[in-house]
Design a protein around this motif. Sequence first.
Motif, PDB file in Angstrom:
ATOM      1  N   ASN A   1       0.859  -1.179   0.000  1.00 45.86           N
ATOM      2  CA  ASN A   1       0.000   0.000   0.000  1.00 45.86           C
ATOM      3  C   ASN A   1       0.897   1.231   0.000  1.00 45.86           C
ATOM      4  OD1 ASN A   1      -1.721   2.193   0.682  1.00 45.86           O
ATOM      5  ND2 ASN A   1      -3.124   0.829   1.768  1.00 45.86           N
ATOM      6  N   GLN A   2       0.834   2.013  -1.064  1.00 45.99           N
ATOM      7  CA  GLN A   2       1.746   3.149  -1.212  1.00 45.99           C
ATOM      8  C   GLN A   2       1.494   4.266  -0.217  1.00 45.99           C
ATOM      9  OE1 GLN A   2       1.059   4.505  -5.228  1.00 45.99           O
ATOM     10  NE2 GLN A   2      -0.557   5.911  -4.605  1.00 45.99           N
ATOM     11  N   ASN A   3       0.365   4.226   0.489  1.00 43.69           N
ATOM     12  CA  ASN A   3       0.030   5.291   1.434  1.00 43.69           C
ATOM     13  C   ASN A   3       0.372   4.968   2.879  1.00 43.69           C
ATOM     14  OD1 ASN A   3      -1.363   7.164  -0.455  1.00 43.69           O
ATOM     15  ND2 ASN A   3      -2.730   5.412  -0.718  1.00 43.69           N
ATOM     16  N   ILE A   4       0.838   3.745   3.159  1.00 43.67           N
ATOM     17  CA  ILE A   4       1.072   3.320   4.532  1.00 43.67           C
ATOM     18  C   ILE A   4       2.563   3.258   4.813  1.00 43.67           C
ATOM     19  CG2 ILE A   4       0.715   1.506   6.232  1.00 43.67           C
ATOM     20  CD1 ILE A   4      -1.845   2.939   5.440  1.00 43.67           C
ATOM     21  N   ILE A   5       2.960   3.864   5.925  1.00 40.17           N
ATOM     22  CA  ILE A   5       4.346   3.871   6.352  1.00 40.17           C
ATOM     23  C   ILE A   5       4.378   3.751   7.871  1.00 40.17           C
ATOM     24  CG2 ILE A   5       4.483   6.395   6.478  1.00 40.17           C
ATOM     25  CD1 ILE A   5       7.366   6.132   5.389  1.00 40.17           C
ATOM     26  N   ALA A   6       5.374   3.052   8.388  1.00 43.32           N
ATOM     27  CA  ALA A   6       5.521   2.875   9.831  1.00 43.32           C
ATOM     28  C   ALA A   6       6.737   3.642  10.332  1.00 43.32           C
ATOM     29  CB  ALA A   6       5.660   1.392  10.174  1.00 43.32           C
ATOM     30  N   THR A   7       6.654   4.108  11.577  1.00 46.56           N
ATOM     31  CA  THR A   7       7.773   4.783  12.244  1.00 46.56           C
ATOM     32  C   THR A   7       7.949   4.193  13.637  1.00 46.56           C
ATOM     33  OG1 THR A   7       6.404   6.535  13.231  1.00 46.56           O
ATOM     34  CG2 THR A   7       7.312   6.945  11.019  1.00 46.56           C
TER      35      THR A   7
ATOM     36  N   ILE B   1       5.723   1.576  17.943  1.00 52.48           N
ATOM     37  CA  ILE B   1       5.689   1.562  16.481  1.00 52.48           C
ATOM     38  C   ILE B   1       4.344   2.128  16.047  1.00 52.48           C
ATOM     39  CG2 ILE B   1       5.794   0.124  14.409  1.00 52.48           C
ATOM     40  CD1 ILE B   1       7.285  -1.978  16.183  1.00 52.48           C
ATOM     41  N   TYR B   2       4.397   3.110  15.151  1.00 55.55           N
ATOM     42  CA  TYR B   2       3.180   3.766  14.674  1.00 55.55           C
ATOM     43  C   TYR B   2       3.010   3.507  13.180  1.00 55.55           C
ATOM     44  CZ  TYR B   2       3.582   6.538  18.990  1.00 55.55           C
ATOM     45  OH  TYR B   2       3.684   6.945  20.305  1.00 55.55           O
ATOM     46  N   GLY B   3       1.777   3.250  12.779  1.00 57.64           N
ATOM     47  CA  GLY B   3       1.456   3.171  11.360  1.00 57.64           C
ATOM     48  C   GLY B   3       0.723   4.423  10.925  1.00 57.64           C
ATOM     49  N   TRP B   4       1.102   4.964   9.756  1.00 54.94           N
ATOM     50  CA  TRP B   4       0.534   6.217   9.264  1.00 54.94           C
ATOM     51  C   TRP B   4      -0.042   6.016   7.872  1.00 54.94           C
ATOM     52  CZ3 TRP B   4       0.467   9.867  12.910  1.00 54.94           C
ATOM     53  CH2 TRP B   4       1.408   9.777  13.945  1.00 54.94           C
ATOM     54  N   ASP B   5      -1.224   6.573   7.655  1.00 58.22           N
ATOM     55  CA  ASP B   5      -1.824   6.643   6.323  1.00 58.22           C
ATOM     56  C   ASP B   5      -1.606   8.069   5.826  1.00 58.22           C
ATOM     57  OD1 ASP B   5      -3.518   6.899   4.080  1.00 58.22           O
ATOM     58  OD2 ASP B   5      -4.913   5.409   4.871  1.00 58.22           O
ATOM     59  N   LEU B   6      -0.818   8.222   4.777  1.00 57.96           N
ATOM     60  CA  LEU B   6      -0.454   9.553   4.303  1.00 57.96           C
ATOM     61  C   LEU B   6      -1.646  10.344   3.779  1.00 57.96           C
ATOM     62  CD1 LEU B   6       2.937   8.795   2.508  1.00 57.96           C
ATOM     63  CD2 LEU B   6       2.507   9.458   4.882  1.00 57.96           C
ATOM     64  N   ARG B   7      -2.764   9.678   3.517  1.00 58.82           N
ATOM     65  CA  ARG B   7      -3.974  10.393   3.091  1.00 58.82           C
ATOM     66  C   ARG B   7      -4.694  11.013   4.277  1.00 58.82           C
ATOM     67  NH1 ARG B   7      -6.107   5.024   0.237  1.00 58.82           N
ATOM     68  NH2 ARG B   7      -5.363   4.364   2.307  1.00 58.82           N
ATOM     69  N   ARG B   8      -4.454  10.468   5.482  1.00 53.37           N
ATOM     70  CA  ARG B   8      -5.090  10.972   6.710  1.00 53.37           C
ATOM     71  C   ARG B   8      -4.040  10.970   7.815  1.00 53.37           C
ATOM     72  NH1 ARG B   8      -8.402   7.438   4.204  1.00 53.37           N
ATOM     73  NH2 ARG B   8      -7.655   5.703   5.494  1.00 53.37           N
ATOM     74  N   PRO B   9      -3.086  11.891   7.768  1.00 50.26           N
ATOM     75  CA  PRO B   9      -1.929  11.815   8.661  1.00 50.26           C
ATOM     76  C   PRO B   9      -2.143  12.366  10.065  1.00 50.26           C
ATOM     77  CG  PRO B   9      -1.698  13.682   7.184  1.00 50.26           C
ATOM     78  CD  PRO B   9      -2.966  12.981   6.770  1.00 50.26           C
TER      79      PRO B   9
ATOM     80  N   GLU C   1      -3.774  11.183  12.687  1.00 47.24           N
ATOM     81  CA  GLU C   1      -3.681  10.185  13.749  1.00 47.24           C
ATOM     82  C   GLU C   1      -3.112   8.896  13.175  1.00 47.24           C
ATOM     83  OE1 GLU C   1      -4.330  10.580  16.921  1.00 47.24           O
ATOM     84  OE2 GLU C   1      -5.131  12.634  16.777  1.00 47.24           O
ATOM     85  N   PRO C   2      -2.357   8.140  13.970  1.00 46.42           N
ATOM     86  CA  PRO C   2      -1.851   6.861  13.470  1.00 46.42           C
ATOM     87  C   PRO C   2      -2.987   5.868  13.256  1.00 46.42           C
ATOM     88  CG  PRO C   2      -1.357   7.096  15.806  1.00 46.42           C
ATOM     89  CD  PRO C   2      -1.887   8.417  15.342  1.00 46.42           C
ATOM     90  N   VAL C   3      -2.818   4.990  12.286  1.00 49.43           N
ATOM     91  CA  VAL C   3      -3.828   3.967  12.028  1.00 49.43           C
ATOM     92  C   VAL C   3      -3.608   2.741  12.900  1.00 49.43           C
ATOM     93  CG1 VAL C   3      -4.361   4.709   9.691  1.00 49.43           C
ATOM     94  CG2 VAL C   3      -2.467   3.118  10.053  1.00 49.43           C
ATOM     95  N   TYR C   4      -2.421   2.603  13.482  1.00 50.61           N
ATOM     96  CA  TYR C   4      -2.191   1.581  14.501  1.00 50.61           C
ATOM     97  C   TYR C   4      -0.994   1.996  15.357  1.00 50.61           C
ATOM     98  CZ  TYR C   4       1.525  -0.266  11.423  1.00 50.61           C
ATOM     99  OH  TYR C   4       2.640  -0.401  10.639  1.00 50.61           O
ATOM    100  N   VAL C   5      -0.965   1.462  16.567  1.00 49.96           N
ATOM    101  CA  VAL C   5       0.162   1.656  17.488  1.00 49.96           C
ATOM    102  C   VAL C   5       0.508   0.291  18.069  1.00 49.96           C
ATOM    103  CG1 VAL C   5       1.042   2.807  19.543  1.00 49.96           C
ATOM    104  CG2 VAL C   5      -0.615   3.988  18.065  1.00 49.96           C
ATOM    105  N   LEU C   6       1.782  -0.098  17.984  1.00 51.41           N
ATOM    106  CA  LEU C   6       2.241  -1.384  18.513  1.00 51.41           C
ATOM    107  C   LEU C   6       3.130  -1.126  19.723  1.00 51.41           C
ATOM    108  CD1 LEU C   6       3.214  -3.092  15.123  1.00 51.41           C
ATOM    109  CD2 LEU C   6       1.013  -3.204  16.332  1.00 51.41           C
ATOM    110  N   GLN C   7       2.806  -1.792  20.836  1.00 46.97           N
ATOM    111  CA  GLN C   7       3.556  -1.607  22.069  1.00 46.97           C
ATOM    112  C   GLN C   7       4.044  -2.953  22.590  1.00 46.97           C
ATOM    113  OE1 GLN C   7       1.939   1.401  24.884  1.00 46.97           O
ATOM    114  NE2 GLN C   7       0.109   1.360  23.598  1.00 46.97           N
ATOM    115  N   GLY C   8       5.205  -2.952  23.180  1.00 49.89           N
ATOM    116  CA  GLY C   8       5.771  -4.182  23.729  1.00 49.89           C
ATOM    117  C   GLY C   8       7.252  -4.059  24.011  1.00 49.89           C
ATOM    118  N   HIS C   9       7.962  -3.291  23.186  1.00 48.56           N
ATOM    119  CA  HIS C   9       9.383  -3.090  23.434  1.00 48.56           C
ATOM    120  C   HIS C   9       9.588  -2.279  24.714  1.00 48.56           C
ATOM    121  CE1 HIS C   9      11.319  -4.892  19.985  1.00 48.56           C
ATOM    122  NE2 HIS C   9      10.483  -4.304  19.160  1.00 48.56           N
TER     123      HIS C   9
END
Length: 329
Positions: free
Chosen positions: A208-214, A221-229, A231-239
């Motif tokens: 998906n060309q619009n999705i990038i993680a940081t 870890i945050y996932g971002w949709d560049l069309r709707r930047p 708020e993150p589309v997901y957040v991963l926690q555990g580290h």
Amino acid sequence: MAAKLTRRLPTPNHHGYSVKFCPFNRDVIAVASAQNFGLSGGGMLMVKNLSAPGDGTVSTCIWADGLFDLTFSEQTPNCVVTASGDGSLQLWDVTKSQAPIMVYREHQKEAYSLDWTQTRDSQFFVSSSWDGTIKLWDPNREKSLLTMQGHEALVYQAVWSPHITGCVASVSGDQTLRIWNTKKDTRPVMTIRANQGEVLTCDWCKYNQNIIATAGTDCKIYGWDLRRPGEPVYVLQGHGYPVRRIKYFPFAETQLASVSYDLTTRIWDHSLPNPSLSVLETHSEFVYGLDFSNHVEGLLADCAWDQSVGIYHVLKPGNSGPLTHGGAT
């Protein structure tokens, strides 16, 4: 989903910063490393063959300062670029390891990341540096083609979009993710306030060309949709400590891996209610480098400051078949 260590390869007297799979040979990886945890001494590029006996080393390239990242050429087999603590970049023919083919000297501080474009119409690579800049290079020219400026702190990583020609994402100590169009401007076309701390790493979704993680120093870890930047589309926690590098799976849209200063490598699927699929605790020092093979599904490599590279096979649920590339050592 299970992930099993299938082989451990040493990097004697050198602490691993980056590991990458070769785009031309499924059995070859390269490791960028530094002596003394990168604080002093030299660096070494090690090329290893996963089918070779022993530690798998087939060639080494020596530089006077630590090597912090590498990228394989997408055009020429046996060519690798490395990034050094002295700010320079080195182009190597790893079959002729006495000296680099070319040295690029423009960054004013540590050169910290490299990425070679995989889109069809170009042979360029990008570098990022603690001097706050991102540079576009043609490997055949000693001078950069473009210098991109806009970050307000050191730039930890810059990566090409696998979908959009000329599009680069970068992350920085200024807590932002920035998107660049190398064909039009030297200023960012989009800025996202990404993490609650320094942003150390990013990666594009391969499907998906619009999705990038940081990810970064806030351990998330945050996932971002560049069309709707907004708020993150997901957040991963555990580290439990900063996340040093993340990589999306090349064979699964919602899965990714991460490595951290908490000594672990983790596998995630952000589409699941419980996204943590596997926690690998095979290293005794910070885990810095991470890559997936584009040739062998589920083949994963990491490298760490404990002077070793881990090779893993990620198994799909219910699959306990034979693993590739040798047994655990």
